[in-house]
Motif scaffolding. Structure first.
Motif, PDB file in Angstrom:
ATOM      1  N   GLU A   1      -7.962  37.057 -32.213  1.00  0.00           N
ATOM      2  CA  GLU A   1      -8.788  37.191 -31.008  1.00  0.00           C
ATOM      3  C   GLU A   1     -10.260  36.965 -31.364  1.00  0.00           C
TER       4      GLU A   1
ATOM      5  N   ARG B   1      -6.586  34.484 -22.462  1.00  0.00           N
ATOM      6  CA  ARG B   1      -5.488  33.867 -23.197  1.00  0.00           C
ATOM      7  C   ARG B   1      -5.334  32.484 -22.577  1.00  0.00           C
TER       8      ARG B   1
ATOM      9  N   HIS C   1      -7.172  33.008 -27.947  1.00  0.00           N
ATOM     10  CA  HIS C   1      -7.301  34.413 -27.529  1.00  0.00           C
ATOM     11  C   HIS C   1      -8.751  34.812 -27.725  1.00  0.00           C
TER      12      HIS C   1
END
Ligand code: MN
Length: 235
Positions: A71, A221, A231
């Motif tokens: 992420e 996403r 992400h």
């Protein structure tokens, strides 16, 4: 003779490549505007009865890139109250040139990735109104997000397939690469009439309809069929 610098030059910006230890070193970041008809319409363009307009381009500094595994944290930028997401297919060049023929152009693409062209939409609207440059609406810090790339040798050259983006689990953009007005080969051929392209250049190829505002705390996403997902979190 060795060059002596007054201070250490910045380290090159890079993007990971799925399944590879080596990373992709970034040289320049180019972006295509209004490359999907539905998005052009949502941005106020009139239907072109005479056919497709030529592509137009803008740039982001290489160090505007946010990339890496997992992420990605993206800071909400200053000077805007309307930060927009644009999900895009990114073509990563392994070679370049000038005046590249469209039928040779895909040979320049080493890898593809999923990217976000972040935009200060309010600043862009003011720039359009006043005829000012777009730089501060498009080329600000952390404005170019890119997920790990996949080598074209593995995924093939992408001319169709789903491109989508979810925010906090809600689908916001959902299109198909086949909806591009100018496919990747044509983009590279046209861009190479304006600048000499080279290995390390990233080309953001435009966004499908559904762009909208991001807020701090949003979890993004996004994907393109066949590529590693993106992400990100807005902080
Ligand atoms: Mn864009």
């Amino acid at each position: 003779m060795n060059t002596v610098y007054l201070f250490s030059p910045p380290a090159p910006v890079s993007v990971p490549v799925a399944g590879q230890d080596a990373v992709f070193p970034v040289r320049r970041i180019f972006c295509v505007g209004r490359n999907y008809a539905e998005h052009a319409r949502e941005m106020g363009a009139h239907d072109q009865a005479a056919g497709l307009e030529p592509p137009f381009f803008f740039s982001k500094p290489a160090d505007a890139l946010v990339s890496g595994e997992g992420e990605l944290a993206v800071s909400y930028p200053p000077q805007t109250a309307n930060l927009h997401h644009e999900i895009e297919l990114v073509a990563a060049l392994g070679q370049g040139g000038a005046q590249i023929a469209a039928d040779q152009a895909l040979a320049c693409v080493l890898a593809y990735g999923v990217g976000l062209d972040l935009t200060r939409r309010d600043v862009q609207a003011r720039a359009k109104e006043k005829g000012h440059p777009w730089d501060m609406s498009k080329g600000f810090d952390q404005s170019a997000v890119c997920a790990p790339l996949r080598l074209a040798a593995e995924c093939g050259h992408l001319t169709q397939g789903r491109i989508w983006l979810e925010i906090n689990g809600q689908l916001r953009q959902d299109g198909d690469l086949a909806q591009m007005g100018w496919p990747v080969a044509q983009i590279i051929a046209n861009l190479s009439t304006w600048v000499t392209l080279a290995a390390g250049d990233l080309i953001y190829t435009g966004t499908p309809a559904g762009v909208g505002a991001l807020l701090r705390g949003d979890v993004l996403r996004a994907g393109v069929a066949g590529l590693p997902e993106l992400h990100a979190r807005i902080i």
